[in-house]
Design a protein around this motif. Structure first.
Motif, PDB file in Angstrom:
ATOM      1  N   PHE A   8      -1.633  -2.582  -4.169  1.00 56.62           N
ATOM      2  CA  PHE A   8      -1.704  -3.948  -3.011  1.00 56.62           C
ATOM      3  C   PHE A   8      -0.333  -4.630  -3.412  1.00 56.62           C
ATOM      4  N   GLY A  36      -4.594  -3.449   1.048  1.00 55.33           N
ATOM      5  CA  GLY A  36      -3.910  -2.434   0.388  1.00 55.33           C
ATOM      6  C   GLY A  36      -4.522  -0.838   0.590  1.00 55.33           C
ATOM      7  N   THR A  37      -4.189   0.195  -0.357  1.00 58.73           N
ATOM      8  CA  THR A  37      -4.434   1.375  -0.104  1.00 58.73           C
ATOM      9  C   THR A  37      -5.408   1.845  -1.563  1.00 58.73           C
ATOM     10  N   GLY A  97       0.942  -0.974  -0.017  1.00 62.97           N
ATOM     11  CA  GLY A  97      -0.170  -0.024   0.066  1.00 62.97           C
ATOM     12  C   GLY A  97       0.787   1.051  -0.023  1.00 62.97           C
ATOM     13  N   ARG A 108      -6.441   0.865  -6.404  1.00 66.63           N
ATOM     14  CA  ARG A 108      -5.965  -0.061  -5.413  1.00 66.63           C
ATOM     15  C   ARG A 108      -4.591  -0.412  -5.688  1.00 66.63           C
TER      16      ARG A 108
END
Ligand code: UDP
Length: 233
Positions: free
Chosen positions: A210, A228-229, A161, A208
């Motif tokens: 990840f 993830g982010t 992330g 996203r």
């Protein structure tokens, strides 16, 4: 209505030890996790070529930068075929599509045809990049995600992330669950190249980030509790 996802698979993720371009077990893992995780999503992939060659390598050796990029784009097609082979072995319909029509290798990109394949559950792999030098497969991913109306672009990376500091150097670095495009830009967090990033922001496609090297992460990224982010507007 089924979600539409575009997964960017880096070429390096398919590579083996000591510079071998392919690690069979990684190709099998990537494809099997995709099949486990995708459920009824309409799914397209963009694959990179970094495990074989990037244009910058030819340029650094004194070669022509554009020709190097064409070599890089051909490398992404080799990877696309490697993934297609595994999907077909598993009984999953899969088409390789690209800007360069090559009989028996890549079908010519046709947006309406791609839509029909996605609707039918076929996995579409966009190989060959954008077809233009001076771009990357991150930009290809953002472009194709925009064209197919993807709900999210899943950027498979080797970090889990986006952090507010380098987690390898700062044990207190904090990982974001979500972060805005503006914050990423302001703080110069490196997510994707700027062209890719700008396209996603313009077309309001969440990214996203990840860690696709972790076992189970690809399957999870395709599901409801994805890791993830997320970068969003
Ligand atoms: N490339 C290009 N135009 C594109 C996509 C890719 O010229 O639209 C070339 C470029 O040389 C790049 C290489 O193909 O370095 C492989 O792509 P990339 O580096 O994005 O692969 P990854 O890092 O994801 O494995």
């Amino acid at each position: 209505m089924a979600r539409t996802l575009l997964l960017k698979v880096s070429g390096e993720a398919l590579g083996g030890d000591s510079g071998a371009p392919f690690k069979r077990s990684e190709i099998e893992r990537v494809c099997s996790e995709i099949l486990i995780g995708r459920s009824d999503t309409r799914l397209a992939l963009v694959v990179g070529g970094g495990n074989i060659i990037r244009g910058a390598q030819l340029k650094a050796a004194g070669g022509d930068a554009c020709r190097g990029d064409y070599m890089g784009m051909m490398a992404t097609l080799i990877n696309a075929l490697a993934l297609q082979d595994e999907f077909l072995n598993e009984g999953q319909a899969c088409e390789v599509v690209g800007p360069h029509f090559i009989p028996n290798v890549a079908r010519a990109y046709d947006r309406r045809q791609v839509k029909e394949w996605l609707d039918a559950g076929t996995i579409v792999i966009f190989g060959g990049g954008t077809g233009h030098p001076f771009f990357t497969t991150d930009t290809t991913a953002a472009l194709r995600a925009s064209e197919i109306g993807a709900d999210e672009l899943l950027k498979g990376s080797n970090v889990d992330g986006i952090y507010d500091d380098d987690p390898r150097e700062n044990a207190d670095a904090k990982r974001f669950d979500t972060i805005s495009f503006d914050e990423v830009l302001k703080n110069q967090y490196r997510v994707m190249d700027q062209t890719a990033f700008a396209l996603c922001r313009e077309n309001q496609i969440n990214i996203r980030v990840f860690n696709m090297t972790q076992a189970g992460a690809i399957a999870a990224a395709l599901g409801d509790n994805a890791p993830g982010t997320v970068v969003c507007v």
